[in-house]
Scaffold this active site. Structure first.
Site, PDB file in Angstrom:
ATOM      1  CG  ASN A  13      -1.708   1.242   1.410  1.00 20.10           C
ATOM      2  OD1 ASN A  13      -1.831   2.025   0.470  1.00 20.10           O
ATOM      3  ND2 ASN A  13      -2.276   1.443   2.597  1.00 20.10           N
ATOM      4  CE  LYS A  15      -0.089   3.356   4.606  1.00 19.37           C
ATOM      5  NZ  LYS A  15      -0.031   3.467   6.055  1.00 19.37           N
ATOM      6  CG  HIS A  98      -5.810   2.224   4.831  1.00 17.13           C
ATOM      7  ND1 HIS A  98      -5.371   3.205   5.685  1.00 17.13           N
ATOM      8  CD2 HIS A  98      -4.856   1.269   4.803  1.00 17.13           C
ATOM      9  CE1 HIS A  98      -4.176   2.855   6.135  1.00 17.13           C
ATOM     10  NE2 HIS A  98      -3.834   1.678   5.618  1.00 17.13           N
ATOM     11  CD  GLU A 100      -2.817   5.724   6.439  1.00 15.08           C
ATOM     12  OE1 GLU A 100      -2.767   5.772   5.200  1.00 15.08           O
ATOM     13  OE2 GLU A 100      -1.931   5.181   7.136  1.00 15.08           O
ATOM     14  CD  GLU A 170      -3.767  -2.321   7.191  1.00 19.51           C
ATOM     15  OE1 GLU A 170      -2.668  -2.607   6.726  1.00 19.51           O
ATOM     16  OE2 GLU A 170      -4.350  -1.250   6.951  1.00 19.51           O
ATOM     17  N   GLY A 176       2.098   2.389  10.662  1.00 15.86           N
ATOM     18  CA  GLY A 176       3.070   3.466  10.504  1.00 15.86           C
ATOM     19  C   GLY A 176       3.729   3.909  11.795  1.00 15.86           C
ATOM     20  CB  SER A 216       4.706  -1.729  12.024  1.00 19.22           C
ATOM     21  OG  SER A 216       4.336  -0.361  12.196  1.00 19.22           O
TER      22      SER A 216
END
Ligand code: PGA
Length: 255
Positions: A13, A15, A98, A100, A170, A176, A216
């Site tokens: 991914n 991003k 996701h 985010e 996730e 991250g 991560s």
């Protein structure tokens, strides 16, 4: 069915990273490193890199995905991209839900469900992301949150369509941050999610489902995470931006 029979999929991914020349260079570096992979290899890239990526992966085992899509077929949705637009380009995968997007762009379980529906209707494969916030884990409601996100997202999805869905667990606190869930934590929640899917679609469909872990995952911890019964691959952010690191994870999933 058990882990050995499920397809492991490692998906990058990217991003909001990489210009077109940078994307091309990364893919060219990656291709020889993952050519013998015994697992699915996907890179999910920014919209502006899709055409470059599709061209660069031709003749290789790497598949291309987008990072989101809108639920409408077309219309007055400034700045959005439809699932049909992606499918027409030859894109095969799309990441939906996701954290985010949920955190910064007002994504809800309901809009995730609408996007999943649109992606499936367009013939795409979906990487559906679910996962709890740190305070939710601390409150002991990880399972409730993951069950709710999974059930709402899969509303109206048939058993036949489920074969085009990958679920990525996730935990938001691990994304991250360099804080990985332990392999045991990942296995536990991935297994729980498989159980939720079993209640909706039956044991056989649930056993065939690819459930990834993301947050991560890197070249150092991938082998341990991927060794767990319910961890069928990974959704990789930071480490997918380095060809060498990403290929080490792909190799760990190929064992
Ligand atoms: P990370 O991102 O690997 O950089 O933690 C994972 C993701 O957001 O999918």
């Amino acid at each position: 069915m058990n882990k050995a029979k499920r397809q492991a999929v490692i998906a990058g991914n990217w991003k909001m990273n990489k210009t077109r020349p940078e994307a091309k260079a990364l893919i060219e570096e990656l291709k020889p490193l993952v050519k013998d992979a015994d697992c699915g290899v996907v890179i999910c890239v920014p919209y502006t890199n899709l055409e470059t990526a599709l061209e660069a992966v031709k003749g290789s085992n790497i598949k291309v995905g987008a990072e989101n899509c809108h639920w409408a077929k077309s219309g007055a949705f400034t700045g959005e991209i439809s699932a049909d637009m992606l499918a027409e380009m030859g894109v095969e995968y799309v990441v939906i839900g996701h954290s985010e997007r949920r955190q910064y762009f007002g994504e809800t379980d309901q809009t995730v469900n609408k996007r999943v529906r649109a992606a499936l209707d367009a013939g795409l494969r979906v990487i559906l992301c679910v996962g709890e916030l740190l305070e939710q884990r601390e409150q002991g409601i990880t399972e409730e949150i993951c069950a709710m996100q999974t059930k709402v997202a899969l509303g109206g999805v048939t058993k036949e369509e489920l074969s085009r869905i990958i679920i990525a667990y996730e935990p938001v606190w691990a994304i991250g941050t360099g804080k990985t869930a332990t392999a045991e934590q990942a296995d536990e929640v991935n297994g729980f999610i498989r159980g939720v899917v079993a209640k909706l679609y039956g044991e056989e469909a649930a056993q065939a489902l690819t459930v990834q872990y993301g947050g991560s995952m890197n070249a150092k911890n991938a082998e341990e995470l991927l060794g767990k019964e319910h961890v069928d691959g990974g959704l990789i952010g930071g480490a997918s931006l380095k060809a060498e690191d990403f290929s080490v994870i792909v190799k760990a999933a190929s064992r």
